[in-house]
Design a protein around this motif. Structure first.
Motif, PDB file in Angstrom:
ATOM      1  N   PHE A 135      47.268  30.028  49.884  1.00  0.00           N
ATOM      2  CA  PHE A 135      47.832  31.361  49.728  1.00  0.00           C
ATOM      3  C   PHE A 135      46.673  32.289  49.358  1.00  0.00           C
ATOM      4  O   PHE A 135      46.349  32.452  48.182  1.00  0.00           O
ATOM      5  CB  PHE A 135      48.915  31.380  48.655  1.00  0.00           C
ATOM      6  CG  PHE A 135      50.088  30.491  48.962  1.00  0.00           C
ATOM      7  CD1 PHE A 135      51.092  30.920  49.806  1.00  0.00           C
ATOM      8  CD2 PHE A 135      50.163  29.207  48.436  1.00  0.00           C
ATOM      9  CE1 PHE A 135      52.172  30.093  50.111  1.00  0.00           C
ATOM     10  CE2 PHE A 135      51.233  28.377  48.723  1.00  0.00           C
ATOM     11  CZ  PHE A 135      52.247  28.819  49.561  1.00  0.00           C
ATOM     12  N   THR A 138      57.452  43.191  42.579  1.00  0.00           N
ATOM     13  CA  THR A 138      56.197  42.560  42.204  1.00  0.00           C
ATOM     14  C   THR A 138      56.113  42.422  40.687  1.00  0.00           C
ATOM     15  O   THR A 138      56.923  42.980  39.938  1.00  0.00           O
ATOM     16  CB  THR A 138      55.000  43.396  42.678  1.00  0.00           C
ATOM     17  OG1 THR A 138      55.004  44.644  41.962  1.00  0.00           O
ATOM     18  CG2 THR A 138      55.081  43.653  44.175  1.00  0.00           C
ATOM     19  N   GLY A 150      49.480  33.858  39.518  1.00  0.00           N
ATOM     20  CA  GLY A 150      49.953  34.942  40.364  1.00  0.00           C
ATOM     21  C   GLY A 150      49.092  36.161  40.141  1.00  0.00           C
ATOM     22  O   GLY A 150      48.182  36.160  39.301  1.00  0.00           O
ATOM     23  N   ARG A 151      49.366  37.219  40.889  1.00  0.00           N
ATOM     24  CA  ARG A 151      48.610  38.459  40.804  1.00  0.00           C
ATOM     25  C   ARG A 151      49.564  39.613  40.536  1.00  0.00           C
ATOM     26  O   ARG A 151      50.775  39.479  40.763  1.00  0.00           O
ATOM     27  CB  ARG A 151      47.839  38.698  42.107  1.00  0.00           C
ATOM     28  CG  ARG A 151      46.789  37.638  42.404  1.00  0.00           C
ATOM     29  CD  ARG A 151      46.073  37.958  43.693  1.00  0.00           C
ATOM     30  NE  ARG A 151      44.934  37.083  43.907  1.00  0.00           N
ATOM     31  CZ  ARG A 151      44.047  37.248  44.869  1.00  0.00           C
ATOM     32  NH1 ARG A 151      44.179  38.243  45.734  1.00  0.00           N
ATOM     33  NH2 ARG A 151      43.033  36.414  44.999  1.00  0.00           N
ATOM     34  N   GLU A 185      50.245  42.083  42.268  1.00  0.00           N
ATOM     35  CA  GLU A 185      50.996  42.454  43.478  1.00  0.00           C
ATOM     36  C   GLU A 185      51.874  41.317  43.995  1.00  0.00           C
ATOM     37  O   GLU A 185      52.565  41.484  45.018  1.00  0.00           O
ATOM     38  CB  GLU A 185      50.036  42.897  44.577  1.00  0.00           C
ATOM     39  CG  GLU A 185      49.056  41.828  45.048  1.00  0.00           C
ATOM     40  CD  GLU A 185      47.769  41.768  44.249  1.00  0.00           C
ATOM     41  OE1 GLU A 185      46.795  41.147  44.713  1.00  0.00           O
ATOM     42  OE2 GLU A 185      47.734  42.347  43.135  1.00  0.00           O
ATOM     43  N   SER A 186      51.906  40.180  43.341  1.00  0.00           N
ATOM     44  CA  SER A 186      52.715  39.042  43.804  1.00  0.00           C
ATOM     45  C   SER A 186      54.203  39.328  43.631  1.00  0.00           C
ATOM     46  O   SER A 186      54.638  39.734  42.549  1.00  0.00           O
ATOM     47  CB  SER A 186      52.363  37.776  43.021  1.00  0.00           C
ATOM     48  OG  SER A 186      51.017  37.410  43.197  1.00  0.00           O
ATOM     49  N   ALA A 215      57.906  34.635  44.776  1.00  0.00           N
ATOM     50  CA  ALA A 215      56.876  33.783  45.370  1.00  0.00           C
ATOM     51  C   ALA A 215      56.255  32.846  44.349  1.00  0.00           C
ATOM     52  O   ALA A 215      55.528  31.922  44.718  1.00  0.00           O
ATOM     53  CB  ALA A 215      55.787  34.654  46.008  1.00  0.00           C
ATOM     54  N   LEU A 216      56.543  33.069  43.054  1.00  0.00           N
ATOM     55  CA  LEU A 216      55.976  32.227  42.006  1.00  0.00           C
ATOM     56  C   LEU A 216      56.778  30.939  41.860  1.00  0.00           C
ATOM     57  O   LEU A 216      57.972  30.890  42.189  1.00  0.00           O
ATOM     58  CB  LEU A 216      55.979  32.974  40.667  1.00  0.00           C
ATOM     59  CG  LEU A 216      54.771  33.863  40.341  1.00  0.00           C
ATOM     60  CD1 LEU A 216      54.541  34.918  41.407  1.00  0.00           C
ATOM     61  CD2 LEU A 216      54.958  34.512  38.973  1.00  0.00           C
ATOM     62  N   ASN A 254      56.098  29.338  36.549  1.00  0.00           N
ATOM     63  CA  ASN A 254      55.411  30.610  36.405  1.00  0.00           C
ATOM     64  C   ASN A 254      56.392  31.771  36.256  1.00  0.00           C
ATOM     65  O   ASN A 254      56.105  32.756  35.573  1.00  0.00           O
ATOM     66  CB  ASN A 254      54.468  30.839  37.587  1.00  0.00           C
ATOM     67  CG  ASN A 254      53.181  30.052  37.444  1.00  0.00           C
ATOM     68  OD1 ASN A 254      52.389  30.291  36.538  1.00  0.00           O
ATOM     69  ND2 ASN A 254      52.967  29.085  38.320  1.00  0.00           N
TER      70      ASN A 254
END
Length: 492
Positions: A12, A344, A380-381, A383-384, A388-389, A393
């Motif tokens: 990813f 996000t 994660g970031r 902007e994630s 999606a985590l 998380n």
């Protein structure tokens, strides 16, 4: 059916979730997949079950290479997955959810489906009412429904991703008995994805350990726990410590609380929680502890009794009023109640600023998100998208969203989906709040967690709450008797 995963890779961006993983799954066995949060366990299983396409490597079934473009293709070849958060339609009935799995006709055969559901349920002692709405089921019962759907679809390999998170001890025992029967008597393969060493030790025939997207080792069970810990974390873990805090004045006072509900009535609960104290709530799932916790957050209405916070009567007040008075509630259902799918991490942290300006400073929000992501070790970031985590998380994000200066922190399964090292770290952060006068009340299905983290424990049984018991004077066995509605001093 023998399945081989050979050099599986999944990236990813710069994150190497799976970095050349190989493992073999033999028929008639329960194979444990062990690793800390973010080790790549769920990603690997999503690649195997058709939810994600690997970026490299080969999957073989009985020696022949296969590839799945969707979960539907995987289940047609006998591979099915039960996720951490059940994939069902909560507003629909049990029978309709079951039907959606395999009957795609415009007019489905409901009579046949009902018979199949009853027969499968009886075979594995899953007592599900076909006409009940899924919203009325516990997490454990929703898992049972998904297992029956996978069996109805003919799954020969069943993948379970952290299946014991948030379910009661009796439901876990029933689940384990079912998995053993599937492997031993029916010859199916089971992959048990977990971060809980004791569960893998109890259930699995063989275990593969992942760390940071790579295989660190494999072992036949039984295996020394210290060896598994070293494979998971690269080192041994320190013992659990819980610093003592002198209790302050009462933060929460509940008097004669009665909560009406469709399935259960919680009656006449009385409890005082001083500042700095940690109260654990135990009981079989659906015994009333969740209703009690939600009522203390202003999310359930009382038919009798009072709720006082710092001496203020908040009985009947709106949820927003509880928030204003320093109450925070962290639910077990992460995406359904705690987080917002499609947003996000930056957007979540911006929304969490209740007293911020009417116009969002997005640069400051991204900076704040990056700081909290780093502090809570979220993979994660800013902007994630939150969905999606991984589940673990997402749990870290929920904890990172909690505001400072709380008076009362109410939590359902606070370490749900977290490995032992992460759980220890999270509890260090939570217990540090006690020094500022925060009182903590939490639900857990893990009896060891209740005894290690609580000052006192309240046990719920059939809508009734026990008098608080001191953890220093209580054992796991005594707590088990109370949860079963028996005298804790009874001889075994």
């Amino acid at each position: 059916m023998k399945i081989e995963l050979l050099d599986i890779r999944k990236y990813f961006g710069p994150v190497r979730a799976n970095d050349g993983i190989s493992m073999t799954l033999e028929p008639g066995t329960i194979h444990g997949l062990l690793g800390e949060n973010g080790a790549g366990k769920s990603t690997l299983m999503k690649c195997l079950s058709g939810y994600q396409a690997p970026d490299g490597g080969t999957i073989k079934m009985d020696g022949a290479p296969v590839s799945f473009a969707s979960p539907d293709q995987a289940i047609q070849r006998g591979v099915g997955m039960l996720h951490q958060d059940p994939l069902d339609f909560p507003q629909m009935r049990v029978l309709d959810n079951f039907l959606l799995a395999f009957d795609r006709r415009i007019v489905p055969d409901r009579r046949r489906a009902r018979t199949m559901l009853r027969e499968l349920g009886a075979r594995f002692q899953f007592d599900l009412d076909p006409d009940a709405e899924v919203t009325s089921l516990t997490i454990g019962e929703r898992q049972q429904l998904e297992i029956l759907r996978l069996l109805a679809l003919g799954a020969q390999l069943i993948i379970l991703d952290e299946p014991t998170t948030g379910i009661s001890a009796p439901q876990k025992a029933k689940l384990f008995a079912t998995l053993r029967r599937l492997a031993d008597e029916e010859g199916r393969s089971v992959v048990f994805v977990s971060h809980k060493l004791e569960e893998v030790e109890d259930l699995c025939h063989r275990v593969t350990v992942l760390r940071r997207g790579k295989v660190t080792g494999e072992a036949e069970m039984p295996c020394l726990v210290d060896r598994l810990v070293e494979l998971m974390f690269g080192r041994s873990l320190p013992p659990v410590e819980r610093p003592l805090v002198e209790p302050g004045p009462d933060v929460l006072r509940v008097e004669g609380m009665t909560i009406p509900s469709y399935r259960l009535i919680v009656e006449d609960v009385n409890l005082e929680v001083p500042a700095g104290e940690v109260i654990g709530l135990a009981g079989l799932e659906g015994s009333g502890q969740r209703l009690f916790l939600r009522a203390c957050a202003g999310l359930e209405r009382l038919s009798a009794g009072r709720i006082l916070l710092n001496g203020r009567d908040l009985t009947g007040a709106a949820y927003g009023r509880f928030l204003e008075c320093g109450v925070a509630y962290m639910p077990a259902a992460r995406l359904e109640e705690g987080l917002v799918g499609g947003l996000t991490l930056t957007e979540h942290f911006a929304l969490a600023e209740r007293n911020g300006p009417s116009l969002i400073d997005w640069a400051a929000a991204r900076q704040r998100a990056a700081q909290r992501i780093g502090h809570f070790n979220v993979v994660g970031r800013p902007e994630s998208p939150v969905e999606a985590l991984s589940g673990g998380n997402q749990q870290r994000v929920l904890l990172a969203l909690l505001p400072p200066g709380l008076r009362l922190l109410l939590m359902e399964h606070p370490t749900r989906g977290l490995d032992v090292e992460s759980a220890n770290w999270i509890w260090q952060q939570l217990l540090a709040r006690r020094e500022d006068g925060t009182a903590i009340v939490f639900i857990s299905a893990d009896l060891d967690e209740l005894l290690e983290r609580s000052d006192r424990i309240v046990v719920f049984y059939g809508g009734r709450a026990s008098a608080p018991v001191e953890t220093s004077d209580t054992s796991v066995e005594q707590l088990g008797y109370l949860i079963a509605g028996k005298n804790a001093t009874r001889e075994t």
